[in-house]
Design a protein around this motif. Structure first.
Motif, PDB file in Angstrom:
ATOM      1  N   GLU A 116       0.819  -1.211   0.000  1.00 48.98           N
ATOM      2  CA  GLU A 116       0.000   0.000   0.000  1.00 48.98           C
ATOM      3  C   GLU A 116       0.857   1.267   0.000  1.00 48.98           C
ATOM      4  O   GLU A 116       0.441   2.293  -0.553  1.00 48.98           O
ATOM      5  CB  GLU A 116      -0.916   0.021   1.230  1.00 48.98           C
ATOM      6  N   LEU A 135      -0.085   3.218  -3.620  1.00 42.11           N
ATOM      7  CA  LEU A 135      -1.454   2.717  -3.774  1.00 42.11           C
ATOM      8  C   LEU A 135      -2.398   3.358  -2.772  1.00 42.11           C
ATOM      9  O   LEU A 135      -3.532   3.703  -3.119  1.00 42.11           O
ATOM     10  CB  LEU A 135      -1.465   1.193  -3.606  1.00 42.11           C
ATOM     11  N   ARG A 139      -5.819   5.214  -3.777  1.00 43.02           N
ATOM     12  CA  ARG A 139      -7.138   4.806  -3.286  1.00 43.02           C
ATOM     13  C   ARG A 139      -7.861   5.956  -2.599  1.00 43.02           C
ATOM     14  O   ARG A 139      -9.068   6.142  -2.774  1.00 43.02           O
ATOM     15  CB  ARG A 139      -7.000   3.616  -2.335  1.00 43.02           C
ATOM     16  N   GLU A 160      -9.520   1.170  -9.068  1.00 42.71           N
ATOM     17  CA  GLU A 160      -8.736   0.671  -7.932  1.00 42.71           C
ATOM     18  C   GLU A 160      -8.235  -0.743  -8.207  1.00 42.71           C
ATOM     19  O   GLU A 160      -7.090  -1.086  -7.863  1.00 42.71           O
ATOM     20  CB  GLU A 160      -9.580   0.686  -6.661  1.00 42.71           C
ATOM     21  N   THR A 161      -9.057  -1.557  -8.833  1.00 43.76           N
ATOM     22  CA  THR A 161      -8.635  -2.915  -9.183  1.00 43.76           C
ATOM     23  C   THR A 161      -7.460  -2.884 -10.144  1.00 43.76           C
ATOM     24  O   THR A 161      -6.490  -3.635  -9.985  1.00 43.76           O
ATOM     25  CB  THR A 161      -9.808  -3.695  -9.810  1.00 43.76           C
ATOM     26  N   ARG A 164      -4.380  -1.874  -8.154  1.00 41.88           N
ATOM     27  CA  ARG A 164      -3.883  -2.965  -7.306  1.00 41.88           C
ATOM     28  C   ARG A 164      -3.107  -3.995  -8.130  1.00 41.88           C
ATOM     29  O   ARG A 164      -2.126  -4.576  -7.644  1.00 41.88           O
ATOM     30  CB  ARG A 164      -5.044  -3.661  -6.594  1.00 41.88           C
ATOM     31  N   ARG A 165      -3.541  -4.237  -9.341  1.00 41.69           N
ATOM     32  CA  ARG A 165      -2.909  -5.247 -10.180  1.00 41.69           C
ATOM     33  C   ARG A 165      -1.641  -4.724 -10.863  1.00 41.69           C
ATOM     34  O   ARG A 165      -0.932  -5.502 -11.504  1.00 41.69           O
ATOM     35  CB  ARG A 165      -3.901  -5.735 -11.235  1.00 41.69           C
ATOM     36  N   ARG A 171       3.178   2.110 -10.848  1.00 41.90           N
ATOM     37  CA  ARG A 171       1.939   2.782 -10.436  1.00 41.90           C
ATOM     38  C   ARG A 171       2.056   4.288 -10.594  1.00 41.90           C
ATOM     39  O   ARG A 171       2.652   4.981  -9.773  1.00 41.90           O
ATOM     40  CB  ARG A 171       1.607   2.448  -8.977  1.00 41.90           C
TER      41      ARG A 171
END
Length: 258
Positions: A116, A135, A139, A160-161, A164-165, A171
């Motif tokens: 995170e 992350l 979020r 968000e998915t 996360r991936r 990112r």
């Protein structure tokens, strides 16, 4: 203002050093890694250690054991924002202190992932500036966009998915939005475009906010936080002796510091 030699702060991509110095006069060191706390306590004998950033990809991360060792020397350790928040949540029961929203989230979220708060960063020699977005910041920004009516709840979850991936070093908002656009139905593209225009002026950087909050709190508080109420028991283990050796340290380096 507390003198520089009293406080050591491990800082990297979360906050530029120049900005940190505006909040608190202290000794700022690059992100902590395995062995950093032992070396710092031995060399500088601080009265307070603040852990914000740490390295964890190219080198072993700062170990729980050396934080316990630092606490056992009656030196308070406070964490916030990044790996500091993670370690503070994990070691709160044995005396490490924490600060900020991210620390509180980790404390109340069992099995929350270190991912995170992870970001790619430049080498410490070049200032350890961030090269990706955390992350947890993404979020929180998506949540703010939902509350502002920029995103629907369904699209917030979908982006968000995708985030996360995405591997942490990749990112960044622009490629995440591009990836979302490539996999989501065409009817979502107008909404994605609205978010694409909105986020640059409205993105939330909670890591930076938590770091600034802790530094300002320390600057505004007379004196320094006291040592742990209960000094944690410390015992050298074979595993940590191996870690010390890997970090170029000797077991004699962890003899109690006067």
């Amino acid at each position: 203002m507390t003198s520089r030699e009293d406080i050591v702060v491990f800082l990297g991509p979360t906050l530029p050093r120049e900005r940190a110095m505006e909040c608190l006069e202290a000794t700022y060191l690059p992100p902590a890694e395995q062995g950093s706390l032992v070396r710092t306590v031995r060399a500088l004998k601080p009265r307070l250690v603040v852990l914000i950033d740490g390295s964890f990809s190219r080198v072993p991360a700062v170990r729980h054991k050396e934080i316990l060792w630092t606490l056992a020397q009656n030196i308070p350790v406070i964490g916030a924002a990044s790996i500091g928040a993670v370690r503070a949540a994990e070691l709160g029961p044995v005396g490490m202190q924490g600060h900020g929203l991210i620390y509180r989230w980790y404390r109340r979220t069992p099995f929350a992932d270190d991912d995170e708060v992870a970001v790619a960063m430049m080498p410490a020699e070049l200032g350890a500036a961030p090269l990706s977005d955390a992350l947890i910041n993404i979020r929180l920004t998506l949540g703010a966009a939902r509350r502002a009516g920029i995103l629907s709840e369904a699209l917030r979850r979908a982006i968000e998915t995708v985030a996360r991936r995405t591997y942490f070093i990749d990112r960044l908002y622009a490629p995440i939005i591009a990836s979302a656009r490539s996999v989501l139905p065409a009817e979502t593209h107008a909404e994605l475009g609205r978010f694409e225009r909105w986020w640059p002026d409205n993105a939330i950087d909670q890591k930076r906010a938590d770091a600034i909050g802790l530094l300002r709190r320390l600057a505004a508080t007379p004196g320094l936080p006291g040592p742990p109420a209960v000094r944690p028991a410390f015992r050298l283990t074979e595993a940590w002796a191996h870690d010390l050796d890997a970090a170029g340290l000797l077991t004699s380096d962890i003899a109690d510091v006067p």
